[in-house]
Design an enzyme around this catalytic site. Sequence first.
Site, PDB file in Angstrom:
ATOM      1  N   ASP A  33       3.041 -10.229  -7.423  1.00 37.79           N
ATOM      2  CA  ASP A  33       2.508  -9.031  -6.773  1.00 37.79           C
ATOM      3  C   ASP A  33       3.331  -7.815  -7.172  1.00 37.79           C
ATOM      4  OD1 ASP A  33       1.388  -7.177  -5.080  1.00 37.79           O
ATOM      5  OD2 ASP A  33       1.932  -8.214  -3.218  1.00 37.79           O
ATOM      6  N   HIS A  38      -6.694  -9.394  -1.428  1.00 38.51           N
ATOM      7  CA  HIS A  38      -5.309  -9.280  -0.981  1.00 38.51           C
ATOM      8  C   HIS A  38      -5.178  -8.081  -0.038  1.00 38.51           C
ATOM      9  CE1 HIS A  38      -0.928  -9.886  -1.536  1.00 38.51           C
ATOM     10  NE2 HIS A  38      -0.825  -8.568  -1.570  1.00 38.51           N
ATOM     11  N   SER A  73      -5.943  -5.947  -4.605  1.00 38.64           N
ATOM     12  CA  SER A  73      -5.307  -5.470  -3.372  1.00 38.64           C
ATOM     13  C   SER A  73      -6.028  -4.229  -2.885  1.00 38.64           C
ATOM     14  CB  SER A  73      -3.836  -5.139  -3.638  1.00 38.64           C
ATOM     15  OG  SER A  73      -3.355  -4.292  -2.613  1.00 38.64           O
ATOM     16  N   MET A 110       7.504 -11.148  -5.271  1.00 39.61           N
ATOM     17  CA  MET A 110       7.307  -9.709  -5.494  1.00 39.61           C
ATOM     18  C   MET A 110       7.859  -9.370  -6.874  1.00 39.61           C
ATOM     19  SD  MET A 110       5.727  -8.340  -2.935  1.00 39.61           S
ATOM     20  CE  MET A 110       5.717  -6.756  -3.785  1.00 39.61           C
ATOM     21  N   MET A 147       4.178  -7.432   5.314  1.00 43.17           N
ATOM     22  CA  MET A 147       5.468  -6.768   5.038  1.00 43.17           C
ATOM     23  C   MET A 147       5.910  -6.109   6.324  1.00 43.17           C
ATOM     24  SD  MET A 147       4.406  -5.335   1.311  1.00 43.17           S
ATOM     25  CE  MET A 147       2.664  -5.589   1.667  1.00 43.17           C
ATOM     26  N   GLY A 195       1.128   0.741  -7.608  1.00 51.64           N
ATOM     27  CA  GLY A 195       1.334   1.567  -8.793  1.00 51.64           C
ATOM     28  C   GLY A 195       2.747   1.596  -9.358  1.00 51.64           C
ATOM     29  N   HIS A 250      -0.726 -10.326   3.215  1.00 54.53           N
ATOM     30  CA  HIS A 250       0.690 -10.214   2.842  1.00 54.53           C
ATOM     31  C   HIS A 250       1.372  -9.345   3.891  1.00 54.53           C
ATOM     32  CE1 HIS A 250       3.634  -8.369  -0.372  1.00 54.53           C
ATOM     33  NE2 HIS A 250       4.258  -9.122   0.512  1.00 54.53           N
ATOM     34  N   GLY A 298      -3.611  -4.266  -7.727  1.00 51.84           N
ATOM     35  CA  GLY A 298      -4.038  -3.086  -6.957  1.00 51.84           C
ATOM     36  C   GLY A 298      -4.636  -2.059  -7.890  1.00 51.84           C
ATOM     37  N   ASP A 351      -2.559  -5.859   2.197  1.00 51.45           N
ATOM     38  CA  ASP A 351      -1.147  -5.505   2.348  1.00 51.45           C
ATOM     39  C   ASP A 351      -0.885  -4.870   3.703  1.00 51.45           C
ATOM     40  OD1 ASP A 351       0.150  -6.225  -0.154  1.00 51.45           O
ATOM     41  OD2 ASP A 351      -1.246  -4.807  -1.069  1.00 51.45           O
ATOM     42  N   MET A 405       1.742  -3.334   6.241  1.00 52.50           N
ATOM     43  CA  MET A 405       3.076  -2.705   6.231  1.00 52.50           C
ATOM     44  C   MET A 405       3.321  -1.996   7.552  1.00 52.50           C
ATOM     45  SD  MET A 405       3.103  -1.027   2.445  1.00 52.50           S
ATOM     46  CE  MET A 405       2.375  -1.847   1.021  1.00 52.50           C
TER      47      MET A 405
HETATM   48  C1  DX5 Z   1       3.157  -3.579  -2.836  1.00 55.75           C
HETATM   49  C2  DX5 Z   1       2.002  -4.477  -2.450  1.00 55.75           C
HETATM   50  C3  DX5 Z   1       1.101  -4.773  -3.564  1.00 55.75           C
HETATM   51  C4  DX5 Z   1       0.417  -3.580  -4.202  1.00 55.75           C
HETATM   52  C5  DX5 Z   1       0.356  -3.872  -5.666  1.00 55.75           C
HETATM   53  O1  DX5 Z   1       4.093  -3.560  -1.821  1.00 55.75           O
HETATM   54  O2  DX5 Z   1       2.492  -5.718  -1.953  1.00 55.75           O
HETATM   55  O3  DX5 Z   1       0.136  -5.767  -3.203  1.00 55.75           O
HETATM   56  O4  DX5 Z   1      -0.872  -3.328  -3.726  1.00 55.75           O
HETATM   57  O5  DX5 Z   1      -0.103  -2.764  -6.339  1.00 55.75           O
HETATM   58  P1  DX5 Z   1      -0.112  -2.668  -7.925  1.00 55.75           P
HETATM   59  O6  DX5 Z   1      -0.969  -3.792  -8.427  1.00 55.75           O
HETATM   60  O7  DX5 Z   1      -0.694  -1.325  -8.174  1.00 55.75           O
HETATM   61  O8  DX5 Z   1       1.321  -2.786  -8.396  1.00 55.75           O
HETATM   62 ZN    ZN Z   2       0.944  -7.371  -1.623  1.00 54.92          ZN
END
Ligand code: DX5
Ligand code: ZN
Length: 224
Positions: A177, A35, A10, A139, A70, A147, A68, A199, A37, A39
């Site tokens: 994820d 990937h 990610s 999720m 969001m 993180g 993805h 990520g 993200d 938002m």
């Molecule tokens: C969180 C995102 C993830 C995020 C995962 O809302 O959808 O894709 O980047 O990060 P890690 O792998 O660090 O949990």
């Molecule tokens: Zn994601």
Amino acid sequence: MALPIRIAPSILSADFGRLAEEVQAAEAAGADWIHVDVMDGRFVPNITIGPLVVEAVRKATRLPIDCHLMIVEPERYVEAFAKAGADLVCVHAEASPHLHRTLQVIRAAGARPGVALNPATGLEAVEWVLGDCDMVLLMTVNPGFGGQKYIEACTEKVRRLRALADARGQALEIQVDGGIKADTIGKVTAAGANVFVAGTAVYGAKDYRQAIADLRAAAERSRA
Ligand code: DX5
Ligand code: ZN
């Protein structure tokens, strides 16, 4: 036949000032998908990127780009993300009341459709559109930030979704994820997930190649 294991770094955890290089580094290190993200500060508290950045990522790599979303009202933007070069477009069931229609729009725009579910959302939210999805993203943290810690209850959810797909004879991509690392990937793989967003596990590591190899090896071990 089990679906291939796919590691999807990610870019949320990448250095955005050197985004193209970071994407190329993940590709060179053995990533399967990239990937992205998206938002909006409404569906989730954080704000990240839009189609323009997806266009830039498209120019940097040949790997499939997995977007993805969001965001609220994702149906307003799915075509723009497909046009920007996304190979997969995933919308949250919680954000899209006319999910069936949204999935058709994504496919008509030339991308593979997917549905994402928050940790608290039941599988019934996707059950009746499973045949219209190429992927379901479960999720395994609350969306919004990288993180965070893997939520243990999600392992059973993955198992039930895989059973549901198998019962239909559907080769569904099941993506997990959030909090996926070398020490959590084994149990979700054993439960039936095959696409792993990572990520911090990749972009937080010094050696991306080693990080991806470790994830893949841990996933493969738990399948053997
Ligand atoms: C969180 C995102 C993830 C995020 C995962 O809302 O959808 O894709 O980047 O990060 P890690 O792998 O660090 O949990
Ligand atoms: Zn994601």
